[in-house]
Design a protein around this motif. Structure first.
Motif, PDB file in Angstrom:
ATOM      1  N   LEU A 108      57.130  34.982  42.706  1.00 26.75           N
ATOM      2  CA  LEU A 108      57.810  33.847  43.544  1.00 26.75           C
ATOM      3  C   LEU A 108      58.637  34.299  44.123  1.00 26.75           C
ATOM      4  N   ASP A 109      59.795  33.858  45.207  1.00 28.60           N
ATOM      5  CA  ASP A 109      60.660  34.381  45.438  1.00 28.60           C
ATOM      6  C   ASP A 109      61.508  34.483  45.062  1.00 28.60           C
ATOM      7  N   ASP A 110      62.050  36.131  45.477  1.00 30.11           N
ATOM      8  CA  ASP A 110      63.302  36.820  44.974  1.00 30.11           C
ATOM      9  C   ASP A 110      64.425  35.759  44.364  1.00 30.11           C
ATOM     10  N   GLU A 111      64.394  35.267  45.341  1.00 29.21           N
ATOM     11  CA  GLU A 111      65.601  34.300  45.278  1.00 29.21           C
ATOM     12  C   GLU A 111      66.052  33.028  44.090  1.00 29.21           C
ATOM     13  N   THR A 112      64.495  33.205  43.520  1.00 28.51           N
ATOM     14  CA  THR A 112      64.849  32.584  42.331  1.00 28.51           C
ATOM     15  C   THR A 112      65.534  32.223  41.096  1.00 28.51           C
ATOM     16  N   HIS A 113      66.635  30.989  40.773  1.00 24.22           N
ATOM     17  CA  HIS A 113      66.801  31.307  40.076  1.00 24.22           C
ATOM     18  C   HIS A 113      65.923  30.813  38.375  1.00 24.22           C
ATOM     19  N   LEU A 114      66.600  31.224  37.324  1.00 28.49           N
ATOM     20  CA  LEU A 114      65.767  31.228  36.287  1.00 28.49           C
ATOM     21  C   LEU A 114      66.746  30.552  34.797  1.00 28.49           C
ATOM     22  N   ASP A 115      66.777  29.599  34.452  1.00 28.70           N
ATOM     23  CA  ASP A 115      67.197  29.728  33.061  1.00 28.70           C
ATOM     24  C   ASP A 115      66.895  29.535  31.953  1.00 28.70           C
ATOM     25  N   VAL A 116      66.682  30.967  31.084  1.00 29.22           N
ATOM     26  CA  VAL A 116      66.512  31.090  30.031  1.00 29.22           C
ATOM     27  C   VAL A 116      67.182  30.201  28.404  1.00 29.22           C
ATOM     28  N   VAL A 117      66.715  29.086  28.319  1.00 29.22           N
ATOM     29  CA  VAL A 117      67.011  28.526  27.678  1.00 29.22           C
ATOM     30  C   VAL A 117      66.781  28.219  25.603  1.00 29.22           C
ATOM     31  N   SER A 118      67.087  28.829  24.815  1.00 26.56           N
ATOM     32  CA  SER A 118      66.809  29.264  23.785  1.00 26.56           C
ATOM     33  C   SER A 118      67.707  28.219  22.882  1.00 26.56           C
ATOM     34  N   VAL A 119      67.103  27.343  22.087  1.00 28.16           N
ATOM     35  CA  VAL A 119      68.428  25.712  21.598  1.00 28.16           C
ATOM     36  C   VAL A 119      68.424  26.833  20.221  1.00 28.16           C
ATOM     37  N   ALA A 120      69.532  26.412  19.919  1.00 26.41           N
ATOM     38  CA  ALA A 120      70.249  26.334  17.811  1.00 26.41           C
ATOM     39  C   ALA A 120      69.585  24.874  17.586  1.00 26.41           C
ATOM     40  N   GLU A 121      69.080  24.735  16.373  1.00 28.49           N
ATOM     41  CA  GLU A 121      68.730  23.478  16.365  1.00 28.49           C
ATOM     42  C   GLU A 121      69.489  23.668  15.402  1.00 28.49           C
TER      43      GLU A 121
END
Length: 310
Positions: free
Chosen positions: A169-182
């Motif tokens: 992927l492009d080096d400038e790709t933004h990733l948001d890791v979402v870990s939900v406290a259910e």
């Protein structure tokens, strides 16, 4: 990577074609383009079958030729095929025969009632495929510049990340890791009562730390990576909400699979995300390729290896 692109020439199918073209810009992709026609044998006693068959062959040939021209520039190999029969079984059968890694197709979109009672082609393929499935929703751009990753420490979610990290992927790709406290709720009578407990820091912190560890691994290559730990009653809803808030172009979730009752009455996170996401959705079944003895630690190692080689 071996990809099966299912197309019918519609606007959403064209968006899926453009997405495969974009992925092939920086990744080695062998793509099979498939279009499905009704089986004329169903109507073998009808006098219009020869004329219909001729017109249908001409229509699908035009669709396939257009897709081939688009993909030939970037894909390593391109093959085309017209098949007949019920659409969903035909796509799944072709994917299985060709042992593809990923099915890519457009999302037509349906009303809430239509999705619940009937299901769309993309929904049915995504639910029943043995491989990963990328369902593309049309947008102004086909770059995956902002990606939301649903992560819950399971083998499925870890290997979903590993599958993504194997892509360039492009080096400038933004990733948001979402870990939900259910937030747990109590089922009483005909509905849900209030939560039995209030989630405090002692409940949320372990989940937050898990998400941060995964985000830190991803950030070794994609520096614009952040972790989020929302508190929510439904994991899928929290993931979709994050995608809406960040105007994400893709949501990645691992599919752990459920029994029939779970699918019918509860709905898996992947199904919820697929049906409610404002953007394209990648449902990863990368974990199905591992051995029966695969562990969470195995998946952690695979993520680390994928980051190191990207």
């Amino acid at each position: 990577m071996k990809v099966l692109l299912a197309t019918d020439g519609s606007e959403t199918a064209l968006a899926a074609t453009k997405t495969v073209e974009q992925l092939a810009e920086h990744n080695s992709i062998d793509v099979t383009v498939v279009t499905v026609s009704y089986d004329p044998q169903r109507y073998q006693f009808q006098p219009w079958v020869p004329e219909w068959t001729e017109q249908e062959n001409a229509r699908t040939a035009k669709i396939l030729a257009s897709a081939e021209r688009t993909l030939d520039r970037t894909c390593q190999t391109v093959s085309i095929k017209q098949v007949s029969g019920a659409v969903v079984p035909a796509i799944l059968d072709e994917a299985k025969k060709r042992k593809v890694d990923l099915i890519v197709m457009g999302a037509k979109g349906h009303s809430a009632i239509g999705r619940l009672l009937l299901g769309s082609v993309s929904d049915s393929v995504a639910s029943n495929a043995n491989c990963s499935v990328l369902v593309v929703r049309p947008s102004d751009t086909f770059d995956f510049d902002r990606i939301v990753v649903g992560y819950d420490k399971s083998v499925a979610s870890r290997e979903a990340v590993a599958e993504l990290m194997q892509m360039k992927l492009d080096d400038e790709t933004h990733l948001d890791v979402v870990s939900v406290a259910e937030q747990p709720y109590v089922y009483v009578g005909e509905g849900f009562a209030g939560p039995p407990i209030t989630l405090g820091p002692e409940h949320i912190q372990p989940i937050e730390e898990t998400g941060e560890r995964m985000a830190s691994q991803i950030a070794e290559h994609y520096h614009h990576t952040h972790s989020h730990t929302p508190v929510a009653a439904h994991v899928g809803e929290a993931i979709v909400r994050q995608a809406e808030a960040t105007n994400a172009s893709l949501i990645l979730v691992g599919d752990t699979g459920h029994g029939m009752l779970g699918e019918l009455f509860l709905g898996s996170t992947s199904k919820y995300v697929l049906r409610h996401a404002p953007c394209s959705v990648w449902i990863s079944r990368h974990h199905t390729e591992t051995t029966d003895g695969a562990t969470t630690q195995d998946a952690t190692t695979e993520v680390s290896d994928a980051v190191a080689t990207n």
